[in-house]
Design an enzyme around this catalytic site. Sequence first.
Site, PDB file in Angstrom:
ATOM      1  NE  ARG A 241      -4.118  -1.869   1.978  1.00 32.38           N
ATOM      2  CZ  ARG A 241      -4.923  -2.351   2.907  1.00 32.38           C
ATOM      3  NH1 ARG A 241      -4.748  -2.000   4.165  1.00 32.38           N
ATOM      4  NH2 ARG A 241      -5.903  -3.159   2.592  1.00 32.38           N
TER       5      ARG A 241
ATOM      6  CD  GLU B 163      -4.237  -7.010  -5.637  1.00 30.91           C
ATOM      7  OE1 GLU B 163      -4.836  -8.067  -5.396  1.00 30.91           O
ATOM      8  OE2 GLU B 163      -4.409  -5.986  -4.969  1.00 30.91           O
TER       9      GLU B 163
ATOM     10  CB  THR C  90      -1.834 -16.541  -0.683  1.00 25.35           C
ATOM     11  OG1 THR C  90      -1.791 -17.516  -1.727  1.00 25.35           O
ATOM     12  CG2 THR C  90      -0.692 -16.799   0.276  1.00 25.35           C
TER      13      THR C  90
ATOM     14  CG  LEU D 183       4.632 -17.680  -1.423  1.00 24.05           C
ATOM     15  CD1 LEU D 183       5.095 -16.592  -2.382  1.00 24.05           C
ATOM     16  CD2 LEU D 183       3.662 -17.098  -0.406  1.00 24.05           C
ATOM     17  N   GLY D 184       2.889 -21.970  -2.719  1.00 24.23           N
ATOM     18  CA  GLY D 184       1.840 -22.779  -3.320  1.00 24.23           C
ATOM     19  C   GLY D 184       1.300 -22.204  -4.617  1.00 24.23           C
TER      20      GLY D 184
ATOM     21  CE1 TYR E 251      -9.509  -8.701  -5.815  1.00 27.31           C
ATOM     22  CE2 TYR E 251      -7.430  -9.637  -6.550  1.00 27.31           C
ATOM     23  CZ  TYR E 251      -8.144  -8.839  -5.689  1.00 27.31           C
ATOM     24  OH  TYR E 251      -7.490  -8.152  -4.707  1.00 27.31           O
TER      25      TYR E 251
ATOM     26  CG  ASP F  50     -11.646 -10.302  -2.245  1.00 26.53           C
ATOM     27  OD1 ASP F  50     -12.752  -9.749  -2.009  1.00 26.53           O
ATOM     28  OD2 ASP F  50     -10.682 -10.224  -1.470  1.00 26.53           O
TER      29      ASP F  50
END
Length: 326
Positions: free
Chosen positions: A33, A45, A51, A88-89, A128, A146
Amino acid sequence: MELRGPTNFRRLAQLRRPLLAWYDQNRRDLPWRASRDPYHIWVSEVMLQQTRVAAVLPRYEKFLRRFPSVQKLASARVTSVLAEWSGLGYYRRARNLHAAAKEIVRERAGIFPQDSETWRKLPGIGRYTAAAIASIAFGEPVAVLDGNVDRVLRRLLGSNSVRESWNAAQQILDRKRPGDFNQAIMELGAMVCVPGEPLCSQCPIGTLCRTRGRGEARTSKPKQRKVSSSFALATRGDSVFLVQRHADESLMPGMWEMPKVESLIRRDEVLFTVRHSITVSDYLVSVIAQSAAPMARGTWVKYARANKLPLTGLATKILRKANIIE
DNA sequence: AACTCGGGGTG
DNA sequence: CACCCAGAGTT
């Protein structure tokens, strides 16, 4: 759900000011941010897809230090990107991120798309993510939906489907501050209008809420299967024996791990066990000491080099526990 | 519309 | 243990 009609439009418009004011006062100070750089927003994003914020926090700035620009990302090898993504997958995200970086550098001269429609064409960018990047980095008045926003809108307006929620999200969007508004309603879902029991007493738009948090549609999901498996940990000097998953495997192709042991025999020494929970399965993994050279096709990898390989999350967990990496 | 894809934090 | 996370791509 009916969103048309003057009453509802007035009602929707009333949400914007208190929600934005609440966001301005209560927003978390998250690293992504601090920037409106499209590259930074994009990486954040993608990393945040399915996650949790808490899981992304320790990885986001590290990734940007490793790949500080879209050019650096594009020129990296995909294995380096996968290695940085390890743990992180959803590794397809990393592959798509890398492919999109190449596309931006090679076919767009390093110029980022300026609108959501163009972002949407890049691999790994769905509705998204395109809207999130375009609204936050470019101020385009396009709504996001989301899991947070969908839940908020189902409670707030009585939306009954994803389609209704997308329409509602676009209707209530503040077109002057679309990026902040999108983040505000997500933040509300994450902090106040939470799954389970919402904190309605803290809600800045609670007086405008149709359900006040009641009337959840409970969906039952299949429970996790418990699975036991074993992997062989073989070391020789300062090297560990690793195997690479086949390139055409559907799951984690090309990533590295220890050789799997099909069945334990009596003389196997169990060094330790680890638990590994993956969506539908809860693995209990025994790590076996293997002194002789394993039979499986694989490679002896220096400890210092293992970090650079794209390890599966499970392999990372095991090697860490064995004090072989980090 | 329903699956699959990782991993883990939380109650 | 159940739930679900700033989803995308495929079937």
